[in-house]
Design a protein around this motif. Structure first.
Motif, PDB file in Angstrom:
ATOM      1  N   ARG A 157       0.808  -1.214   0.000  1.00  0.00           N
ATOM      2  CA  ARG A 157       0.000   0.000   0.000  1.00  0.00           C
ATOM      3  C   ARG A 157       0.844   1.268   0.000  1.00  0.00           C
ATOM      4  NH1 ARG A 157      -4.972   0.680   2.730  1.00  0.00           N
ATOM      5  NH2 ARG A 157      -5.627   2.855   2.726  1.00  0.00           N
ATOM      6  N   MET A 241      -8.861  -8.984  -5.009  1.00  0.00           N
ATOM      7  CA  MET A 241      -9.016  -8.127  -3.824  1.00  0.00           C
ATOM      8  C   MET A 241      -8.546  -6.704  -4.125  1.00  0.00           C
ATOM      9  SD  MET A 241     -10.510 -10.054  -1.672  1.00  0.00           S
ATOM     10  CE  MET A 241     -10.469  -9.380   0.002  1.00  0.00           C
ATOM     11  N   ASP A 242      -7.419  -6.594  -4.808  1.00  0.00           N
ATOM     12  CA  ASP A 242      -6.881  -5.257  -5.091  1.00  0.00           C
ATOM     13  C   ASP A 242      -7.857  -4.473  -5.976  1.00  0.00           C
ATOM     14  OD1 ASP A 242      -5.069  -3.238  -4.826  1.00  0.00           O
ATOM     15  OD2 ASP A 242      -3.520  -4.122  -6.092  1.00  0.00           O
ATOM     16  N   LEU A 245     -11.251  -3.757  -3.815  1.00  0.00           N
ATOM     17  CA  LEU A 245     -11.176  -3.014  -2.549  1.00  0.00           C
ATOM     18  C   LEU A 245     -10.921  -1.522  -2.772  1.00  0.00           C
ATOM     19  CD1 LEU A 245      -9.275  -5.517  -0.234  1.00  0.00           C
ATOM     20  CD2 LEU A 245     -11.602  -4.668   0.073  1.00  0.00           C
ATOM     21  N   LEU A 249      -6.558  -2.092  -0.030  1.00  0.00           N
ATOM     22  CA  LEU A 249      -5.783  -3.293   0.318  1.00  0.00           C
ATOM     23  C   LEU A 249      -4.491  -2.868   1.022  1.00  0.00           C
ATOM     24  CD1 LEU A 249      -5.395  -6.418  -0.020  1.00  0.00           C
ATOM     25  CD2 LEU A 249      -4.141  -5.903  -2.124  1.00  0.00           C
ATOM     26  N   PHE A 252      -1.110  -8.392   2.037  1.00  0.00           N
ATOM     27  CA  PHE A 252      -1.452  -9.649   1.363  1.00  0.00           C
ATOM     28  C   PHE A 252      -0.277 -10.587   1.607  1.00  0.00           C
ATOM     29  CE2 PHE A 252      -2.140 -12.657  -2.065  1.00  0.00           C
ATOM     30  CZ  PHE A 252      -3.528 -12.706  -2.194  1.00  0.00           C
ATOM     31  N   VAL A 284      -5.215 -11.487   4.433  1.00  0.00           N
ATOM     32  CA  VAL A 284      -5.517 -10.314   3.607  1.00  0.00           C
ATOM     33  C   VAL A 284      -6.147  -9.249   4.495  1.00  0.00           C
ATOM     34  CG1 VAL A 284      -7.718 -11.332   2.827  1.00  0.00           C
ATOM     35  CG2 VAL A 284      -6.658  -9.515   1.476  1.00  0.00           C
ATOM     36  N   SER A 286      -7.513  -4.988   4.822  1.00  0.00           N
ATOM     37  CA  SER A 286      -7.899  -3.732   4.186  1.00  0.00           C
ATOM     38  C   SER A 286      -8.013  -2.661   5.259  1.00  0.00           C
ATOM     39  CB  SER A 286      -9.247  -3.944   3.479  1.00  0.00           C
ATOM     40  OG  SER A 286      -9.925  -2.732   3.337  1.00  0.00           O
ATOM     41  N   PHE A 298     -15.530  -5.302   2.219  1.00  0.00           N
ATOM     42  CA  PHE A 298     -14.525  -6.362   2.387  1.00  0.00           C
ATOM     43  C   PHE A 298     -15.205  -7.737   2.343  1.00  0.00           C
ATOM     44  CE2 PHE A 298     -11.627  -9.021   4.920  1.00  0.00           C
ATOM     45  CZ  PHE A 298     -10.418  -8.749   4.281  1.00  0.00           C
ATOM     46  N   CYS A 301     -16.230  -8.592  -1.153  1.00  0.00           N
ATOM     47  CA  CYS A 301     -15.076  -9.019  -1.976  1.00  0.00           C
ATOM     48  C   CYS A 301     -14.730 -10.475  -1.712  1.00  0.00           C
ATOM     49  CB  CYS A 301     -13.850  -8.171  -1.669  1.00  0.00           C
ATOM     50  SG  CYS A 301     -13.961  -6.518  -2.286  1.00  0.00           S
TER      51      CYS A 301
END
Ligand code: ZN
Length: 464
Positions: A157, A241-242, A245, A249, A252, A284, A286, A298, A301
């Motif tokens: 991130r 997910m990326d 979200l 994110l 990971f 994972v 967020s 979340f 997802c």
């Protein structure tokens, strides 16, 4: 103590205050690292209180051809801060002031000896965050984190330390102070000098102060622990997910089955949140700002990943305690110490190459070694794997180069990295040529020669 060392200590005490300089015997009462049992050794350990004092020490050392090893929190893993009996250790432990936190500019100005966790906590009081985070947060210093370009758990991130430094003050080998304490996010005025020193492991200059970029503190935190049956699905799950979200994110982390079994079985304290018989496990996370929407998004997802057939099993964290328990599994890397001697690696390679690489590595270790264990985990979202190969303690010295060759050589065809985040130090120097070309290495030598012609700064680290 020999006479040269006695005179050296006396001269340095003259230069600073007497309490600022420890002699060899006093230095030897300290451990060589937070994970090490051996003692520090050096002719003297110098603890300046200011940039001017750092400059005075370096000027004196250059004039007297004494080599200097800068040290931070001694949390490194590659022998980048090892010193010898003729050297002077330069510790920034008395430069621990957080000089300024500017909530409008979202910057912190700190002395290099400030401990990472101290800045994290100071930023929180302003509802801000310093996003670098790693297990050694309570000991690692910000100067050391910059000198080694530390990574950690949230690189996916926020990037590595390199991406969080706006400005630096550095003292060169001859005592020249280069003050480049830029607070601006955008400053495109010629060479970006700070980047020269970040990740140089104390070989080009000593970082004394830093201007660091702070971020808004996240207000929500969602986590899940999932099991996945194939590597292709792990990489699809990362993209899923990326993409869904929307930029939130924040971690990971992947564990191969053997590592998951290790940290969820006795003597490890961790309990398995999911059965131990899948191939891959992913933590994972967020971090967002909307308590109404973020947890629901979340979960959506995860549900859509499940419907797409990417997941074999999944547990959602229901509380902060769950989150901490999930992170504790990932962070329980000390388990690799049980029952033998671990050789640890932090390699980097394209995600598309990872499955084949890890399978080939396991096969090659099986062919080369009788008794051993291989554990794999890491920051998969960053392409960074941590490998730990455990061999019998009695065979450690003999097998270490065999294992290093088996891990590093297969990276060469696609210019994988022999160090994703730990750095080179002494440990990986023989393998630097796997990741860097002849011309890159020649340019590194040119820079070293230009900035430290006397070779007094952390000699022998990174380059010979
Ligand atoms: Zn790591």
């Amino acid at each position: 103590m020999n006479q040269v060392a006695t005179e050296l200590v006396a001269e340095l005490r003259n230069l600073l205050d007497p309490a600022a300089v420890l002699d060899a015997a006093e230095t030897a009462t300290r451990p060589a690292g937070i994970w090490r049992g051996d003692a520090l050794q050096a002719a003297a350990l110098v603890r300046p209180r200011s940039t001017e004092e750092v400059a005075a020490v370096l000027r004196w050392c250059q004039q007297n051809a004494v080599t200097v090893v800068p040290q931070g929190g001694l949390t490194g893993l590659v022998h980048g801060a090892d010193a010898g009996p003729d050297q002077v250790i330069l510790s920034l432990e008395r430069m621990r002031t957080i000089e300024d936190i500017n909530p409008q500019q979202r910057t912190a100005t700190v002395q290099a000896g400030v401990v990472l966790q101290a800045l994290q906590e100071a930023a929180e009081t302003q509802k801000l965050m310093f996003p670098l985070d790693l297990g050694a947060r309570g000991s690692a210093t910000l100067g050391g984190a910059a000198a080694t370009n530390a990574g950690g758990n949230r690189v996916i991130r926020y990037g590595m330390m390199r991406d969080m430094v706006l400005g630096l003050e550095v003292v060169l080998a001859d005592g020249t102070v280069v003050s480049a304490l830029n607070p601006l996010l955008k400053n495109n005025t010629g060479y970006d000098l700070k980047q020269l020193f970040i990740g140089s492991e104390g070989t080009l200059g000593v970082i004394t102060r830093l201007v660091l970029r702070l971020r808004e503190q996240p207000l929500t935190h969602s986590m899940a622990f999932v099991a996945i049956d194939s590597f292709a699905q792990v990489s699809q799950f990362l993209r899923h997910m990326d993409r869904n979200l929307g930029g939130t994110l924040s971690a990971f982390e992947v564990m191969w089955r053997d590592f998951y079994a290790l940290v969820t079985s006795p003597p490890a304290a961790g309990k398995p949140p999911i059965p131990q018989d899948y191939l891959f496990y992913v933590l994972v996370e967020s971090q967002g700002a909307d308590p109404e929407l973020d947890p629901a998004r979340f979960e959506r997802c995860l549900a859509s990943a499940w419907e797409a057939g990417l997941l074999a099993d999944a547990v959602l964290a229901k509380s902060e305690a769950d989150c901490q328990a999930f992170w504790a599994l990932r962070d329980d890397v000390g388990q690799v110490l049980n029952g033998g001697a671990p050789i640890i690696f932090d390699i980097s390679l394209p995600i598309g190459e990872m499955e084949q690489y890890t399978q080939a590595l396991a096969a090659s270790l099986n062919a080369k070694l009788e008794q051993h264990r291989l554990w794999i985990f890491g920051h998969l979202g960053d392409g960074n794997l941590h490998l730990s190969v455990q061999v019998p303690l009695a065979d450690y010295e003999r097998l270490r180069p065999v294992v290093e060759q088996a891990v590093y050589q297969p990276l060469a065809p696609f210019r994988g990295s022999v160090s994703a985040e730990h750095g080179i130090g002494l440990e990986k120097k023989p393998y630097l040529g796997i990741s860097r070309s002849e011309t890159e290495l020649a340019l590194m030598h040119t820079l070293k020669q230009a900035l430290d012609p006397g070779g007094i700064l952390n000699p022998g680290k990174v380059l010979s």
